[in-house]
Design a protein around this motif. Structure first.
Motif: not given
Length: 224
Positions: A56-59, A63-73, A197-199
């Motif tokens: 599911r995450d890969l798909s 299609v650029n629909e993976l929700v990312l919870h970004k912050k400065d890390v 794909q995550f990268v």
């Protein structure tokens, strides 16, 4: 596409067959319905759940629909934590670990959970495939690619390396150089495809370099 569907069916069929066989044995009173057997069945259920979630995450990522919870890390902090968590496994296999983390590394804007998955996937592959007594080196630095600044992370080993034909396909779904698909010698073959794909979802890049008999290096870039 046909090969992908065949591989998905294969990976789903194995744990399902184990569950079905055990359940039928319990119903027929051939297999004892005890805690040990139930725990074994739970392991197969968890394996199925992880595979379905990864797919599911890969798909979604593709299609650029993976929700990312970004912050400065701080990438260095993520790497140190991963190494600390896996240190007993490195010691068990007598692997020599060397860490070269850049001082004052700028923070990168990323989802730490997703990038953690990338790090653990690469380190787990090294643990799985390199022989005892090999060396693993982890390094970070800043790098500029096409005018953009990135945090560059390199994880390399002195294992057997990957032959050129396999290296070209290493990021394909379910691709494994070890063709028997034995679980003792490797995972499902989806981990590196997912990691890349995550990268990419972070606006970054991921590459692999290898030379047979000398080792393999995975390099990924996360934009600042």
């Amino acid at each position: 596409r046909r090969q992908l569907f065949a591989n998905i069916a294969h990976e789903l069929r194995t744990p399902l067959a184990i569950l079905q066989g055990n359940l039928e044995g319990m119903i027929d009173d051939v297999i004892p319905c005890d805690k040990k057997m139930l725990l074994s069945m739970e392991d197969e259920t968890l394996r199925l759940s992880r595979l379905v979630q990864d797919l599911r995450d890969l798909s979604l990522a593709e299609v650029n629909e993976l929700v990312l919870h970004k912050k400065d890390v701080d990438m260095n902090t993520l790497l140190r934590r991963a190494v600390n968590m896996m240190e007993p496994l490195f010691d068990e296999k007598s692997l020599h670990l060397t860490i070269h983390l850049a001082e004052s590394l700028p923070l990168a804007f990323m989802d730490p959970d997703r990038i953690n998955q990338v790090i653990y996937n690469i380190l787990n592959n090294a643990l799985r495939y390199v022989p005892e007594g090999s060396a693993i080196t982890i390094s970070t630095e800043t790098a500029i690619q096409d005018g953009k600044e990135y945090v560059k992370t390199t994880i390399s080993d002195t294992g057997p390396g990957i032959n050129p034909d396999d290296l070209k396909q290493i990021f394909q779904y379910f691709y494994r150089g070890e063709k028997s698909r034995n679980r003792h010698s490797g995972g499902s073959g989806i981990g590196l495809a997912l990691a890349k794909q995550f990268v990419i979802s972070h606006g970054g890049m991921m590459e692999a370099f290898s030379e047979e008999g000398k080792g393999t290096a995975f390099v990924f870039y996360i934009p600042l």
